[in-house]
Design an enzyme around this catalytic site. Structure first.
Site, short mmCIF file in Angstrom:
data_model
loop_
_atom_site.label_atom_id
_atom_site.label_comp_id
_atom_site.label_asym_id
_atom_site.label_seq_id
_atom_site.Cartn_x
_atom_site.Cartn_y
_atom_site.Cartn_z
N VAL A 1 8.50 -20.53 -51.87
CA VAL A 1 8.90 -21.02 -50.54
C VAL A 1 9.13 -22.54 -50.50
O VAL A 1 9.75 -23.04 -49.57
CB VAL A 1 7.89 -20.64 -49.43
CG1 VAL A 1 7.84 -19.14 -49.21
CG2 VAL A 1 6.50 -21.21 -49.70
N ASN B 1 3.75 -16.80 -43.93
CA ASN B 1 2.35 -16.49 -44.28
C ASN B 1 1.90 -17.16 -45.58
O ASN B 1 0.71 -17.41 -45.75
CB ASN B 1 2.20 -14.97 -44.38
CG ASN B 1 0.91 -14.56 -45.06
OD1 ASN B 1 -0.15 -14.57 -44.45
ND2 ASN B 1 0.99 -14.22 -46.35
N TYR C 1 -5.85 -28.99 -46.31
CA TYR C 1 -5.57 -27.67 -45.71
C TYR C 1 -5.58 -27.76 -44.18
O TYR C 1 -4.68 -27.26 -43.50
CB TYR C 1 -6.62 -26.68 -46.21
CG TYR C 1 -6.42 -25.25 -45.76
CD1 TYR C 1 -5.40 -24.47 -46.29
CD2 TYR C 1 -7.28 -24.67 -44.82
CE1 TYR C 1 -5.24 -23.15 -45.89
CE2 TYR C 1 -7.12 -23.35 -44.42
CZ TYR C 1 -6.10 -22.59 -44.97
OH TYR C 1 -5.95 -21.28 -44.57
N ALA C 2 -6.60 -28.45 -43.62
CA ALA C 2 -6.72 -28.58 -42.16
C ALA C 2 -5.50 -29.31 -41.59
O ALA C 2 -4.95 -28.91 -40.56
CB ALA C 2 -8.00 -29.33 -41.80
N SER D 1 -2.51 -29.49 -42.93
CA SER D 1 -1.30 -28.64 -43.04
C SER D 1 -1.30 -27.58 -41.94
O SER D 1 -0.25 -27.30 -41.33
CB SER D 1 -1.22 -27.98 -44.42
OG SER D 1 -2.21 -26.95 -44.56
N LYS D 2 -2.44 -27.00 -41.64
CA LYS D 2 -2.49 -25.93 -40.64
C LYS D 2 -2.40 -26.48 -39.22
O LYS D 2 -1.80 -25.86 -38.33
CB LYS D 2 -3.75 -25.08 -40.82
CG LYS D 2 -3.78 -24.30 -42.15
CD LYS D 2 -2.63 -23.32 -42.27
CE LYS D 2 -2.75 -22.41 -43.49
NZ LYS D 2 -1.68 -21.42 -43.59
N ILE E 1 -11.40 -14.29 -43.18
CA ILE E 1 -10.85 -12.95 -43.42
C ILE E 1 -11.10 -12.58 -44.88
O ILE E 1 -10.92 -13.42 -45.77
CB ILE E 1 -9.33 -12.93 -43.12
CG1 ILE E 1 -9.01 -13.52 -41.73
CG2 ILE E 1 -8.76 -11.53 -43.28
CD1 ILE E 1 -9.54 -12.77 -40.53
P1 NAD Z 1 -3.92 -14.93 -50.67
O1 NAD Z 1 -4.15 -16.06 -51.61
O2 NAD Z 1 -4.67 -13.65 -50.87
O3 NAD Z 1 -2.36 -14.59 -50.60
C1 NAD Z 1 -1.39 -15.60 -50.47
C2 NAD Z 1 -0.08 -15.10 -51.05
O4 NAD Z 1 0.88 -16.18 -50.93
C3 NAD Z 1 -0.18 -14.75 -52.54
O5 NAD Z 1 0.42 -13.50 -52.78
C4 NAD Z 1 0.57 -15.89 -53.23
O6 NAD Z 1 1.21 -15.51 -54.44
C5 NAD Z 1 1.60 -16.26 -52.16
N1 NAD Z 1 2.11 -17.62 -52.35
C6 NAD Z 1 1.38 -18.74 -52.62
N2 NAD Z 1 2.21 -19.79 -52.81
C7 NAD Z 1 3.49 -19.32 -52.64
C8 NAD Z 1 4.77 -19.93 -52.72
N3 NAD Z 1 4.90 -21.23 -53.03
N4 NAD Z 1 5.85 -19.16 -52.49
C9 NAD Z 1 5.73 -17.84 -52.20
N5 NAD Z 1 4.53 -17.22 -52.13
C10 NAD Z 1 3.41 -17.95 -52.35
O7 NAD Z 1 -4.19 -15.54 -49.22
P2 NAD Z 1 -4.54 -14.83 -47.82
O8 NAD Z 1 -6.00 -14.96 -47.60
O9 NAD Z 1 -3.89 -13.49 -47.72
O10 NAD Z 1 -3.85 -15.88 -46.83
C11 NAD Z 1 -2.58 -15.67 -46.24
C12 NAD Z 1 -2.36 -16.77 -45.20
O11 NAD Z 1 -3.41 -16.73 -44.24
C13 NAD Z 1 -2.36 -18.18 -45.76
O12 NAD Z 1 -1.41 -18.97 -45.11
C14 NAD Z 1 -3.75 -18.68 -45.45
O13 NAD Z 1 -3.82 -20.09 -45.36
C15 NAD Z 1 -4.00 -18.00 -44.12
N6 NAD Z 1 -5.42 -17.88 -43.78
C16 NAD Z 1 -6.26 -17.11 -44.52
C17 NAD Z 1 -7.60 -17.01 -44.14
C18 NAD Z 1 -8.60 -16.17 -44.90
O14 NAD Z 1 -9.78 -16.21 -44.50
N7 NAD Z 1 -8.22 -15.43 -45.92
C19 NAD Z 1 -8.06 -17.71 -43.02
C20 NAD Z 1 -7.16 -18.48 -42.31
C21 NAD Z 1 -5.84 -18.54 -42.68
#
Ligand code: NAD
Length: 248
Positions: free
Chosen positions: A64, A90, A155-156, A158-159, A188
């Site tokens: 991305v 995402n 991270y904070a 960016s979000k 999560i």
């Molecule tokens: P994860 O690491 O399990 O999955 C993230 C996916 O994004 C992976 O499949 C990875 O290959 C893909 N990815 C990473 N960099 C990429 C790039 N440059 N181009 C394309 N794909 C890319 O993470 P998750 O826990 O499923 O998180 C998904 C989203 O939710 C993220 O944005 C994360 O910041 C947000 N989030 C997660 C949580 C949590 O507790 N898990 C909490 C708040 C926010």
């Protein structure tokens, strides 16, 4: 069952975790979902998991943060399906460190994926959606973008930026009937949080009024609400899916 019937949805970072769960729920609601992620085998496997359930899914490999790669993906999807109705930004990463120790690369890479990635994909999809005069964009932020967190300044930021981006795009795109909202997950259960120790998880759970971590499908359900007509008069909002952790 048919809340997204005949819609085409691109979900970035959807080969696993929250992104995969969003893809699975959207497809179960009748959408054709595009799995977009970094590694071809992981993309193919995710697509297979969906198509073997009789769901409609397609896969594209790309980063991305790369404008040229995203241009190819978005133009191929439009050519093939004639429309893009929903984009979920995402894909996201963490590179945690205390600020004093944070390397420039840890700052830059998190900004690149979490912010630049959302900017590039949104710009490309809006060109399609403005011509359609309809569309929905959902940004996956985080409660950390609302609260801040020691060890996660990159991270904070960016979000938090993604939440401001959501509001700006919502204002800019509203006259073209394109809605933009954000979902802010709390803790999560995914690969991203799997590295936390049992003690850390227990501590976090104590701070959550509902006393447990969430599941990817909890986030997916909020995304379904924003993707469907049930939220047709809602734009520029951020919905926390966090068991009550943040209450603003
Ligand atoms: P994860 O690491 O399990 O999955 C993230 C996916 O994004 C992976 O499949 C990875 O290959 C893909 N990815 C990473 N960099 C990429 C790039 N440059 N181009 C394309 N794909 C890319 O993470 P998750 O826990 O499923 O998180 C998904 C989203 O939710 C993220 O944005 C994360 O910041 C947000 N989030 C997660 C949580 C949590 O507790 N898990 C909490 C708040 C926010």
């Amino acid at each position: 069952m048919d809340r997204l019937k005949d819609k085409v949805a691109i979900i970035t970072g959807s080969a696993r975790g929250i992104g995969f769960s969003i893809a699975e729920l959207f497809a179960a609601e009748g959408a054709t979902v595009v799995i977009l992620d970094l590694v071809e085998e992981a993309v193919n496997e995710a697509v297979k998991k969906l198509t073997s359930q009789g769901l409609k899914a397609d896969g594209f490999t790309g980063n991305v943060t790369r404008s040229d790669e995203m241009e190819k993906v978005f133009s191929s999807v439009v050519e093939k399906y004639r429309a893009i109705d929903i984009l979920v930004n995402n894909a996201g990463i963490t590179k945690d460190n205390l600020l004093l120790r944070m390397k420039e690369d840890e700052w830059d890479s998190v900004m690149a994926v979490n912010l630049r990635g959302a900017f590039l994909c949104t710009q490309k999809v809006f060109k399609v959606m403005m011509k359609q005069r309809s569309g929905v964009i959902i940004n996956i932020a985080s409660v950390i973008g609302l609260m801040g967190n020691a060890g996660q300044a990159n991270y904070a930021t960016s979000k938090g930026g993604l939440i401001a981006f959501t509001k700006s795009c919502a204002k800019e795109f509203a006259s073209r009937n394109v809605r933009v909202n954000a979902v802010a997950p709390g803790f999560i259960q995914t690969d991203m949080t799997a590295q936390l120790s049992a003690a850390a998880v227990e501590n976090y759970a104590k701070a959550i009024p509902l006393e447990k971590m969430g599941l990817p499908v909890d986030v997916a359900k909020a995304c379904l609400f924003f993707a469907s007509d049930e939220s047709s008069y809602i734009t520029g909002q951020t919905l926390a899916v966090d068991g009550g952790l943040t209450m603003y």
